[in-house]
Design a protein around this motif. Structure first.
Motif, mmCIF file in Angstrom:
data_model
loop_
_atom_site.group_PDB
_atom_site.id
_atom_site.type_symbol
_atom_site.label_atom_id
_atom_site.label_comp_id
_atom_site.label_asym_id
_atom_site.label_seq_id
_atom_site.Cartn_x
_atom_site.Cartn_y
_atom_site.Cartn_z
ATOM 1 N N VAL A 268 0.829 -1.206 0.000
ATOM 2 C CA VAL A 268 0.000 0.000 0.000
ATOM 3 C C VAL A 268 0.864 1.256 0.000
ATOM 4 N N VAL A 269 0.318 2.315 -0.601
ATOM 5 C CA VAL A 269 0.912 3.645 -0.591
ATOM 6 C C VAL A 269 -0.186 4.616 -0.162
ATOM 7 N N GLY A 270 0.072 5.346 0.940
ATOM 8 C CA GLY A 270 -0.908 6.273 1.457
ATOM 9 C C GLY A 270 -0.491 7.720 1.269
ATOM 10 N N ARG A 271 -1.471 8.531 0.904
ATOM 11 C CA ARG A 271 -1.243 9.971 0.733
ATOM 12 C C ARG A 271 -2.304 10.734 1.517
ATOM 13 N N PRO A 272 -1.961 11.934 2.004
ATOM 14 C CA PRO A 272 -2.944 12.681 2.801
ATOM 15 C C PRO A 272 -4.152 13.065 1.960
ATOM 16 N N ARG A 273 -5.321 13.088 2.587
ATOM 17 C CA ARG A 273 -6.534 13.453 1.874
ATOM 18 C C ARG A 273 -6.589 14.955 1.606
ATOM 19 N N ASN A 274 -5.794 15.710 2.363
ATOM 20 C CA ASN A 274 -5.678 17.151 2.147
ATOM 21 C C ASN A 274 -4.200 17.483 1.921
ATOM 22 N N SER A 275 -3.815 18.708 2.184
ATOM 23 C CA SER A 275 -2.428 19.111 1.938
ATOM 24 C C SER A 275 -1.472 18.633 3.023
ATOM 25 N N THR A 276 -2.013 18.218 4.165
ATOM 26 C CA THR A 276 -1.186 17.734 5.273
ATOM 27 C C THR A 276 -1.789 16.458 5.844
ATOM 28 N N TYR A 277 -0.919 15.648 6.475
ATOM 29 C CA TYR A 277 -1.413 14.519 7.253
ATOM 30 C C TYR A 277 -1.951 15.051 8.577
ATOM 31 N N GLN A 278 -3.085 14.526 9.001
ATOM 32 C CA GLN A 278 -3.637 14.882 10.294
ATOM 33 C C GLN A 278 -3.926 13.608 11.069
ATOM 34 N N PHE A 279 -3.192 13.424 12.153
ATOM 35 C CA PHE A 279 -3.392 12.276 13.019
ATOM 36 C C PHE A 279 -3.783 12.783 14.401
ATOM 37 N N ASN A 280 -5.027 12.477 14.798
ATOM 38 C CA ASN A 280 -5.508 12.872 16.130
ATOM 39 C C ASN A 280 -5.330 14.367 16.392
ATOM 40 N N GLY A 281 -5.601 15.190 15.378
ATOM 41 C CA GLY A 281 -5.517 16.628 15.542
ATOM 42 C C GLY A 281 -4.142 17.218 15.310
ATOM 43 N N GLN A 282 -3.106 16.377 15.218
ATOM 44 C CA GLN A 282 -1.746 16.858 14.971
ATOM 45 C C GLN A 282 -1.470 16.849 13.470
ATOM 46 N N GLU A 283 -0.996 17.980 12.937
ATOM 47 C CA GLU A 283 -0.716 18.080 11.512
ATOM 48 C C GLU A 283 0.762 17.814 11.238
ATOM 49 N N TYR A 284 0.995 17.107 10.106
ATOM 50 C CA TYR A 284 2.357 16.826 9.647
ATOM 51 C C TYR A 284 2.438 17.200 8.174
ATOM 52 N N PRO A 285 3.419 17.988 7.769
ATOM 53 C CA PRO A 285 3.503 18.396 6.365
ATOM 54 C C PRO A 285 3.776 17.219 5.440
ATOM 55 N N ALA A 286 3.021 17.157 4.359
ATOM 56 C CA ALA A 286 3.190 16.055 3.403
ATOM 57 C C ALA A 286 4.570 16.079 2.767
#
Length: 224
Positions: A108-126
């Motif tokens: 599998v290859v996962g990409r953020p649904r928006n411009s950043t990854y959001q895990f439990n309210g924490q944003e990570y730049p793609a």
């Protein structure tokens, strides 16, 4: 009687019994939910036999989304099987039980649904994380198998073959970032590792909604 003599006697008795009961070998070409391959069966009396099968080469693309990530997956399937087959009516219908060695997984290859990854309210730049790469395994290792089917091993010649059964699944998910961001020496790496483990658990929980994998094959056979 010596041990060697006893073994020889048992072999002769087994051979004589096999000839008396008109044992048959059936070779089949099959295709189904675990791929394409071959089925080999030895029917050593009217109601009992053993069979082995290997199928593989089945692949397809799929996708799946969580709240945070959209995944594209390349699924591959293969399976080997060894079973004892019981023919209750001494015809073609049989009940089968034994062991299967499946290899059902997806890269599998996962990409953020928006411009950043959001895990439990924490944003990570793609741009910093890249993609989430990993493997989703649905079934691997030796698993029990049970099924029913039809094999025309009660008479010589060409015939049809069909079987349906199930094996239990044992999902396992492994993810990592393509740029190794979770391994870098920065304040977010430890937290990101925890977030990735939670994302793995979410995917495993989804996969566990399928407690068994259906095995279904059809084909043609020849009995010698």
């Amino acid at each position: 009687m010596t041990a060697t003599g006893l073994i020889a006697t048992l072999c002769l008795l087994g051979t004589a019994q096999a000839h008396a009961q008109d044992t048959r070998m059936t070779l089949g070409a099959v295709a189904g939910t675990t791929g394409v391959g071959a089925d080999l069966a030895w029917r050593f009396n009217d109601r009992l036999g053993v069979s082995a099968r290997y199928t593989g080469g089945l692949e397809w693309n799929t996708d799946y989304s969580t709240d945070d990530v959209h995944y594209d997956g390349d699924v591959s399937l293969a399976a080997s099987k060894l079973t004892l087959d019981y023919y209750p009516f001494a015809g073609g219908f049989f009940l089968s039980a034994g062991l299967m060695l499946p290899d059902i997984e997806a890269d599998v290859v996962g990409r953020p649904r928006n411009s950043t990854y959001q895990f439990n309210g924490q944003e990570y730049p793609a741009d910093a994380l890249g993609t989430l790469n990993g493997t989703v395994t649905l079934a691997d290792g030796i698993q029990p198998y049970a099924g029913v089917g039809w094999r025309q091993s009660h008479r010589s010649g060409f015939g049809v073959f069909a079987e349906v059964g199930v094996i239990p699944t044992d999902p396992d998910v492994s993810l990592r970032t393509s740029r190794g961001f979770e391994h870098e020496d920065n304040p977010l790496s430890a937290q990101l590792r925890q977030e990735i483990r939670q994302e793995e658990q979410r995917l495993e929980n989804e996969a566990e909604k399928w407690p068994v994998y259906p095995v279904a094959v059809v084909g043609v056979s020849y009995t010698f």
